[in-house]
Write an enzyme that holds these catalytic residues in place. Structure first.
Site, short mmCIF file in Angstrom:
data_model
loop_
_atom_site.label_atom_id
_atom_site.label_comp_id
_atom_site.label_asym_id
_atom_site.label_seq_id
_atom_site.Cartn_x
_atom_site.Cartn_y
_atom_site.Cartn_z
N HIS A 1 0.84 -1.21 0.00
CA HIS A 1 0.00 0.00 0.00
C HIS A 1 0.87 1.25 0.00
O HIS A 1 2.07 1.20 0.26
CB HIS A 1 -0.96 0.03 1.20
CG HIS A 1 -0.34 0.04 2.56
ND1 HIS A 1 -0.33 -1.05 3.39
CD2 HIS A 1 0.29 1.02 3.24
CE1 HIS A 1 0.29 -0.74 4.52
NE2 HIS A 1 0.68 0.50 4.46
N ARG B 1 -1.73 10.86 4.30
CA ARG B 1 -2.42 11.50 5.42
C ARG B 1 -3.45 12.46 4.84
O ARG B 1 -3.10 13.31 4.01
CB ARG B 1 -1.42 12.22 6.32
CG ARG B 1 -0.47 11.26 7.02
CD ARG B 1 0.45 11.95 7.99
NE ARG B 1 1.29 10.99 8.68
CZ ARG B 1 2.51 10.64 8.28
NH1 ARG B 1 3.04 11.22 7.19
NH2 ARG B 1 3.22 9.72 8.92
N GLU C 1 -3.73 3.48 1.76
CA GLU C 1 -4.04 3.58 3.18
C GLU C 1 -4.24 5.06 3.51
O GLU C 1 -3.29 5.84 3.55
CB GLU C 1 -2.87 3.02 4.01
CG GLU C 1 -3.05 3.15 5.50
CD GLU C 1 -1.82 2.69 6.26
OE1 GLU C 1 -0.72 2.63 5.68
OE2 GLU C 1 -1.95 2.40 7.47
N ASN D 1 -5.55 11.68 11.14
CA ASN D 1 -5.18 12.00 12.52
C ASN D 1 -6.25 12.90 13.09
O ASN D 1 -6.52 13.98 12.51
CB ASN D 1 -3.81 12.71 12.56
CG ASN D 1 -2.67 11.75 12.32
OD1 ASN D 1 -2.43 10.86 13.12
ND2 ASN D 1 -1.99 11.90 11.19
N HIS E 1 3.23 11.40 -7.47
CA HIS E 1 1.85 11.00 -7.76
C HIS E 1 1.69 9.49 -7.55
O HIS E 1 2.68 8.76 -7.48
CB HIS E 1 1.47 11.35 -9.20
CG HIS E 1 2.36 10.75 -10.24
ND1 HIS E 1 3.45 11.41 -10.78
CD2 HIS E 1 2.34 9.52 -10.82
CE1 HIS E 1 4.04 10.62 -11.67
NE2 HIS E 1 3.40 9.47 -11.71
N GLU F 1 -2.08 10.31 -11.32
CA GLU F 1 -1.90 10.21 -12.77
C GLU F 1 -2.81 9.13 -13.32
O GLU F 1 -2.89 8.02 -12.75
CB GLU F 1 -0.44 9.85 -13.10
CG GLU F 1 -0.16 9.74 -14.59
CD GLU F 1 1.24 9.30 -14.91
OE1 GLU F 1 1.90 8.70 -14.05
OE2 GLU F 1 1.71 9.56 -16.03
#
Ligand SMILES: C[C@@H](O)C(=O)SC[C@H](NC(=O)CC[C@H](N)C(=O)O)C(=O)NCC(=O)O
Ligand code: NI
Length: 137
Positions: A5, A9, A56, A60, A74, A122
């Site tokens: 993965h 964030r 993922e 937070n 990208h 992209e």
């Protein structure tokens, strides 16, 4: 070994889940919360590990924006019909920063869009089962 993965964030988890599922056609694969360390994870993708790499999305709690810096490039996603995909992205409110067209000096048709946090994605036009033939081929 396999690429499992890429972690991004994000400032608003549902906004990002909506983008990757409703705009880019991914599935919400699973979520998990960590109350002790105050964060929530959402994994999205076109299928589960190990057959598909996943994204993922990390939220937070209370953090709605990040300094994107200049290092990130990208993530790339294939599109059978990049023009139709871009129309769908536009219709869903997505932001196209580079209209579909052949890559400079090559024939592969690409486009760039940005996700709600500004991460670049992209789009590369190729049949999903195509392999090899790098950009410019
Ligand atoms: C589930 C597995 O794929 C992980 O990536 S957990 C790794 C862990 N993530 C967090 O603690 C999320 C919250 C943290 N505040 C953050 O923003 O990363 C971790 O070790 N993260 C540190 C990192 O540099 O990724
Ligand atoms: Ni991770």
């Amino acid at each position: 070994m396999r690429l499992l993965h890429t972690m991004l964030r994000v400032g608003d988890l549902q906004r990002s889940i909506d983008f990757y599922t409703k705009v880019l056609g991914m599935k919400l694969l699973r979520t998990s919360e960590n109350p002790e360390y105050k964060y929530t994870l959402a994994f999205v993708g076109y299928g589960n590990n190990p057959d598909h790499a996943e994204l993922e999305l990390t939220y937070n709690w209370g953090v709605d924006k990040y300094d994107m810096g200049s290092a990130y490039g990208h993530i790339a996603i294939s599109a059978d019909d990049i023009y139709q995909t871009c129309d769908q992205v536009r219709a869903a409110g997505g932001n196209i920063t580079r209209e579909p067209g052949p890559v400079k000096g090559g024939t592969t048709v690409i486009a760039f869009i940005t996700d709600p946090d500004g991460y670049k994605v992209e789009l590369i036009e190729r049949a999903d089962n195509a392999g090899g033939g790098g950009l410019g081929s």
